[in-house]
Motif scaffolding. Structure first.
Motif, PDB file in Angstrom:
ATOM      1  N   LEU A 214      -6.483  -2.625  -7.882  1.00  0.00           N
ATOM      2  CA  LEU A 214      -6.228  -3.577  -6.809  1.00  0.00           C
ATOM      3  C   LEU A 214      -6.537  -4.977  -7.337  1.00  0.00           C
ATOM      4  CD1 LEU A 214      -5.620  -4.411  -3.883  1.00  0.00           C
ATOM      5  CD2 LEU A 214      -8.036  -3.960  -3.354  1.00  0.00           C
TER       6      LEU A 214
ATOM      7  N   SER B  98       0.485  -3.135   0.081  1.00  0.00           N
ATOM      8  CA  SER B  98       0.387  -3.326  -1.364  1.00  0.00           C
ATOM      9  C   SER B  98       0.285  -1.995  -2.098  1.00  0.00           C
ATOM     10  CB  SER B  98      -0.820  -4.205  -1.690  1.00  0.00           C
ATOM     11  OG  SER B  98      -0.945  -4.398  -3.069  1.00  0.00           O
ATOM     12  N   VAL B  99      -0.543  -1.088  -1.568  1.00  0.00           N
ATOM     13  CA  VAL B  99      -0.690   0.222  -2.207  1.00  0.00           C
ATOM     14  C   VAL B  99       0.595   1.033  -2.076  1.00  0.00           C
ATOM     15  CG1 VAL B  99      -1.982   2.390  -2.175  1.00  0.00           C
ATOM     16  CG2 VAL B  99      -3.184   0.216  -1.917  1.00  0.00           C
TER      17      VAL B  99
ATOM     18  N   VAL C 182      -5.557   3.660  -9.619  1.00  0.00           N
ATOM     19  CA  VAL C 182      -5.001   2.469  -8.965  1.00  0.00           C
ATOM     20  C   VAL C 182      -5.883   1.267  -9.291  1.00  0.00           C
ATOM     21  CG1 VAL C 182      -4.380   1.410  -6.763  1.00  0.00           C
ATOM     22  CG2 VAL C 182      -4.055   3.874  -7.108  1.00  0.00           C
TER      23      VAL C 182
ATOM     24  N   LEU D 188      -6.985   6.469  -0.277  1.00  0.00           N
ATOM     25  CA  LEU D 188      -6.731   6.044  -1.653  1.00  0.00           C
ATOM     26  C   LEU D 188      -7.419   6.960  -2.657  1.00  0.00           C
ATOM     27  CD1 LEU D 188      -5.312   3.834  -3.325  1.00  0.00           C
ATOM     28  CD2 LEU D 188      -7.434   2.524  -3.248  1.00  0.00           C
TER      29      LEU D 188
ATOM     30  N   TRP E 168      -8.791   3.577   4.721  1.00  0.00           N
ATOM     31  CA  TRP E 168      -7.951   3.147   3.595  1.00  0.00           C
ATOM     32  C   TRP E 168      -8.524   3.652   2.271  1.00  0.00           C
ATOM     33  CZ3 TRP E 168      -8.702  -0.159  -0.614  1.00  0.00           C
ATOM     34  CH2 TRP E 168      -7.560  -0.643  -1.239  1.00  0.00           C
TER      35      TRP E 168
ATOM     36  N   THR F 155       2.265   2.453  -5.501  1.00  0.00           N
ATOM     37  CA  THR F 155       2.256   3.892  -5.763  1.00  0.00           C
ATOM     38  C   THR F 155       3.566   4.565  -5.376  1.00  0.00           C
ATOM     39  OG1 THR F 155       1.299   4.333  -3.581  1.00  0.00           O
ATOM     40  CG2 THR F 155      -0.226   4.010  -5.418  1.00  0.00           C
TER      41      THR F 155
ATOM     42  N   LEU G 110     -10.293   3.879  -8.354  1.00  0.00           N
ATOM     43  CA  LEU G 110      -9.905   2.525  -7.964  1.00  0.00           C
ATOM     44  C   LEU G 110     -10.641   1.491  -8.806  1.00  0.00           C
ATOM     45  CD1 LEU G 110      -8.457   0.499  -6.092  1.00  0.00           C
ATOM     46  CD2 LEU G 110     -10.430   0.671  -4.551  1.00  0.00           C
TER      47      LEU G 110
ATOM     48  N   ALA H 115      -1.776  -2.501  -7.430  1.00  0.00           N
ATOM     49  CA  ALA H 115      -1.487  -3.124  -6.137  1.00  0.00           C
ATOM     50  C   ALA H 115      -1.868  -4.598  -6.207  1.00  0.00           C
ATOM     51  CB  ALA H 115      -2.279  -2.425  -5.034  1.00  0.00           C
TER      52      ALA H 115
ATOM     53  N   THR I 206      -2.650  -2.160   2.742  1.00  0.00           N
ATOM     54  CA  THR I 206      -1.890  -0.911   2.900  1.00  0.00           C
ATOM     55  C   THR I 206      -0.488  -1.047   2.320  1.00  0.00           C
ATOM     56  OG1 THR I 206      -3.131  -0.405   4.918  1.00  0.00           O
ATOM     57  CG2 THR I 206      -1.059   0.763   4.571  1.00  0.00           C
TER      58      THR I 206
END
Length: 882
Positions: A135, A93-94, A133, A126, A122, A98, A162, A73, A91
């Motif tokens: 970020l 971006s994810v 993921v 996630l 959030w 995904t 994350l 993201a 939000t």
């Protein structure tokens, strides 16, 4: 209202769209996302001023992680991103990363819930994601304080799946030191983002072709100091390698085009008052907050220096400690502003700096500024107090020689300790003959019972003999004080240990040289100086190479070189000496590219400051690299330069070595006439020196025999060659020269084979010994005929000659037949990625990927994706699977 929401949505979509990675971007291996530097903890902070490629690095990491199956993201942060806007952007971006349109729908219905509650929701959602993921937030320091607080929650409460990557120019609004201490955060600073020499060379060669030589790349690297944007400027100013060479040649000129452009790039964004501040600081070699406060006279100076260190690459911050400095080009430009100040103001700045340095005990810096402030007597007194320690304890000979040219003769003659410091420095330079005059005056003024001073003066003269390559004189001077020297300081005992080790090397006792260093480098309180003693490391490295132990030499010298470069710079005397020995070791380990890069833009330093052994190793390594690259003309040019240096510095041993190497080069092509003429010159030189200098002859005696053996090989007179090689081998065994002995064993086997005698036993022994010591280049370099003979031995402990690449049916190496994009597709195919996933990783369409896959089928003569990977591994184009 609807139109506003629509515009806001479009704006957020732009913020979460990652930038495209330029096709010409160099992906640096050590900064890949799957290396140890970038793998492990859940948080990465990439912190550096402008122009260090932070955004490009994050974009490159994104592509690499997508290729490995992670969802990445992206968010480009701005000062307008308040908490509400930040949550919405994260939000979205994810969702994009995904491919989950329903992600974060519960956040939209929270109706006035606190923002921190939104971030908690959030994170909770996630944590349930099926894929890991990442970020990536670019310009994280631009976020307002309230949004920084939300970001802190993400960093500190991130779920296991994350990873958070933050790019920032300055400090972010929350501390991460505790996360670093606990191994949960890694900070990547400007030092790591700077280009190293090998990366600069790769970048230049990709742009201008393989014709860019190492020296040119090293000059560009030194000029830009590895600043990525500075290198990009160099690329943008020139379109070909010849223009680049001309541009680099004028880089040191104050008005040169490249220097002017780079100075503008470094200082262009600096405000006028900050430029005026840096202009006043330009007279300082290093910057410290308290020093700047003292010189500027304002308390805000320290805060301003810290801010500029974050905002501009013109101020180079230390990775450890409070000291920083100005970029060399920026400092030169700012010194023009400093010289434009009124003379009284410049004198006041220097006087304030001198007073601060003296209070801190930094007397050498204080003396520099006192002299510039018009206080010569104070400067002479200060340098008299500190220069001897700087020379003997720290090896700062270059600074001493600079002071020698500035000191009035009367001031020097009335300061014995200063005279002794100058004698030490002169002894290891091209002006080594001047050391004898200073030593003579000191000895004349000393009392008969002052044995400590006489012993130290003898050490100074023996150092001059080492530099002048006078082994007979060195032994005479050293042997008088060999046992129980009347020295009382650990530093002088350490220098005496260096002399003792070198004395053992002259007798061929390499192990004894190391033992003397290890035993005598112990002070009375048990402190071991070896770790901080680059000269001791240099001599130990020489001893390992003498015995043919390149692996041990590398493990000893590499950390020592890193420390020496940090202290003295890349082109300092000690770093250059260490690099010469390390390059020779790396060449024997069959790492020619590293060896050549180590010596880039250092040969001129070695020609002026190196003893014979280091200079010989440097030249010989470069000659072997040239021959391996099939550039015989370059090898001959280097050997002729080596002869010229030998004549200028009056080093007949170096001249004999250069002639012997020339014989070796011409023997490879069986040029008997040329080899015979060169051998005559070697014999004439040896006859001049052998009688008057027996120890010199003992070091040299094997080289004329080897030269005559090569000349006999060139004439195909195999019996004479065998006799000469036997004599040379006896000398190598007597002097315990391990690698020379192994090489001669191989040559003797080659010659015996040409005589029709059995030689396999001798040849196999040479190959086994070379394999045991990892001397991978030794036998292949000796003679092409020997390499061909070894190739017929069958199974060997290592491969001593290069293996030809896999070749396709058309006679073209398979790997070179692939385009760059096809190679990238092949790498991704080996990870079992679909065409769509490969397209996302390469920022290409699925149709384009299919076209590349079809080309791979044709070039590798296969019919399926699986067969492509299997065939590529069989040809060595992909690493084998355990």
């Amino acid at each position: 209202m609807a139109a506003t929401d629509e515009r806001s949505g479009e704006d957020l979509l732009l913020k979460v769209t990652p930038p495209r990675v330029p096709r010409h971007l160099l992906s640096r291996t050590r900064l890949r996302s799957d290396t140890d530097v970038c793998r492990g903890p859940g948080v990465f902070v990439v912190r550096a001023p402008a122009g260090f490629g932070k955004t490009s690095l994050l974009a490159q990491w994104r592509l690499e992680q997508v290729a490995n199956g992670r969802a990445v993201a992206w968010l480009s942060a701005e000062a307008e991103d308040g908490p509400e806007r930040l949550v919405r952007a994260l939000t979205l971006s994810v969702r994009q990363a995904t491919a989950r349109p329903a992600f974060g729908q519960s956040l939209a219905a929270r109706d006035g819930s606190p923002h921190d509650h939104g971030i908690a929701m959030w994170l909770a959602e996630l944590a349930q994601a099926a894929v890991p993921v990442t970020l990536s937030i670019d310009q994280a320091d631009h976020l307002p304080p309230a949004s920084q607080a939300l970001l802190a929650q993400i960093v500190r409460h991130a779920p296991p799946n994350l990873q958070v990557v933050l790019a920032t120019r300055g400090p972010i609004g929350f501390p991460v030191d505790d996360l670093v201490d606990y191994g949960r955060c890694t900070v990547v600073g400007a030092g790591l983002l700077r280009f190293r020499l090998d990366e600069t060379l790769e970048l230049l060669r990709r742009s201008f072709g393989d014709g860019v030589d190492n020296d040119l790349g090293a000059r560009v690297q030194e000029f830009t100091e590895g600043w990525p944007l500075g290198l990009q400027l160099v690329l943008s100013l020139q379109q070909d390698g010849e223009g680049l060479a001309a541009l680099a040649a004028t880089a040191r000129a104050p008005g040169g085009e490249l220097r002017r452009h780079l100075a503008g790039l470094l200082l262009g964004a600096v405000a006028d008052d900050d430029t005026a501040f840096l202009g006043r600081m330009a007279c300082l070699e290093r910057l410290h907050p308290d020093l700047c406060r003292a010189v500027d006279g304002r308390d805000c100076a320290a805060v301003r220096l810290a801010r500029l260190g974050l905002e501009t690459p013109a101020v180079v911050r230390s990775e450890h400690g409070e000291w920083s400095r100005l970029h060399t080009v920026a400092r030169d430009a700012l010194r023009v502003r400093f010289t434009a100040l009124p003379e009284t103001e410049r004198a006041e700045v220097h006087a304030r700096a001198a007073a601060w340095y003296e209070r801190q005990g930094l007397l050498e810096d204080a003396a520099e500024h006192a002299l510039a402030a018009g206080q010569p007597q104070s400067a002479y007194d200060l340098i008299d107090r500190c220069l001897y320690d700087a020379v003997v304890h720290q090896g700062r000979h270059a600074e001493a020689l600079e002071w020698l040219d500035r000191l009035p003769r009367v001031e020097l003659q009335r300061r014995p300790r200063l005279m002794l410091a100058m004698a030490w420095s002169l002894a290891g330079s091209e002006r080594h003959t001047e050391a004898a005059a200073l030593v003579g005056r000191l000895v004349a003024d000393a009392g008969e019972d002052d044995h400590a001073l006489r012993c130290e003066c003898a050490m100074v003269l023996s150092g001059a003999a080492m530099f002048a390559d006078e082994p007979d004189l060195f032994c005479t001077l050293h042997d008088a004080w060999e046992s129980d020297p009347p020295l009382h300081t650990p530093e002088l005992l350490r220098l005496h240990a260096h002399r003792s080790a070198y004395r053992a090397l002259l007798d061929g006792q390499a192990a004894l040289a190391r033992l003397r260093l290890q035993r005598q480098l112990q002070s009375r309180d048990g402190e071991d100086f070896q770790q901080g003693d680059p000269w001791g490391r240099y001599l130990m490295g020489l001893s390992y190479l003498w015995e043919g132990q390149p692996l041990l030499a590398e493990s000893l010298l590499r950390p020592a070189l890193a420390v020496a470069e940090a202290v003295s710079g890349r082109r300092g005397r000690l770093p250059s000496l260490l690099a010469a020995v390390l390059a020779a070791a790396l060449w024997e380990l069959d790492r020619p590219r590293e060896a050549a890069e180590l010596l880039a833009n250092r040969l001129d330093v070695l020609e002026r400051t190196a003893p014979a052994e280091a200079l010989l190793l440097a030249y010989r390594t470069l000659v072997r690299v040239a021959l391996a690259s099939r550039a015989e003309h370059r090898a001959i040019e280097l050997l002729e330069s080596m002869q010229a240096v030998a004549l200028v510095r009056r080093m007949p041993r170096l001249e004999v070595a250069s002639l012997a190497e020339l014989v070796r080069v011409h023997a490879r092509g069986y040029r008997a006439q040329m080899c015979g003429e060169l051998c005559e010159r070697i014999d004439d030189l040896a006859a001049e020196q052998a009688q008057a200098r027996p120890r010199w002859w003992r070091l040299v005696a094997g080289q004329p025999e080897q030269a005559h053996a090569y000349a006999a090989i060139a004439s195909r007179d195999w019996r004479v060659a065998a006799e000469r090689l036997a004599v040379a081998d006896e000398h190598a065994r007597r002097m315990r020269m391990g690698s020379v002995h192994i090489e001669l064993l191989g040559l003797r086997a080659f010659v015996l084979d040409r005589c029709g005698e059995r030689s396999q036993t001798l040849l196999r022994e040479a190959v086994e010994l070379a394999g045991a010591f990892e001397l991978r280049r030794l036998l292949a370099d000796a003679h092409p005929g020997l390499g061909a003979l070894i190739a017929g031995l069958g199974e060997l402990p290592f491969q001593p000659v290069p293996v030809p690449p896999a070749v396709a049916a058309g006679g073209v190496p398979v790997w070179s037949a692939l385009t760059n994009k096809e190679r990238e597709v092949l790498q991704l195919l080996s990870r079992n990625l679909s065409n769509k996933e490969i397209g996302r990783a390469l920022q290409s369409g699925e149709t384009t990927v299919k076209w590349h896959v079809k080309n791979l089928f044709a070039k590798l003569d296969v019919g399926s994706r699986r067969e492509v990977v299997v065939r590529a591994r069989a040809l060595g184009m992909l690493p084998a699977v355990d």
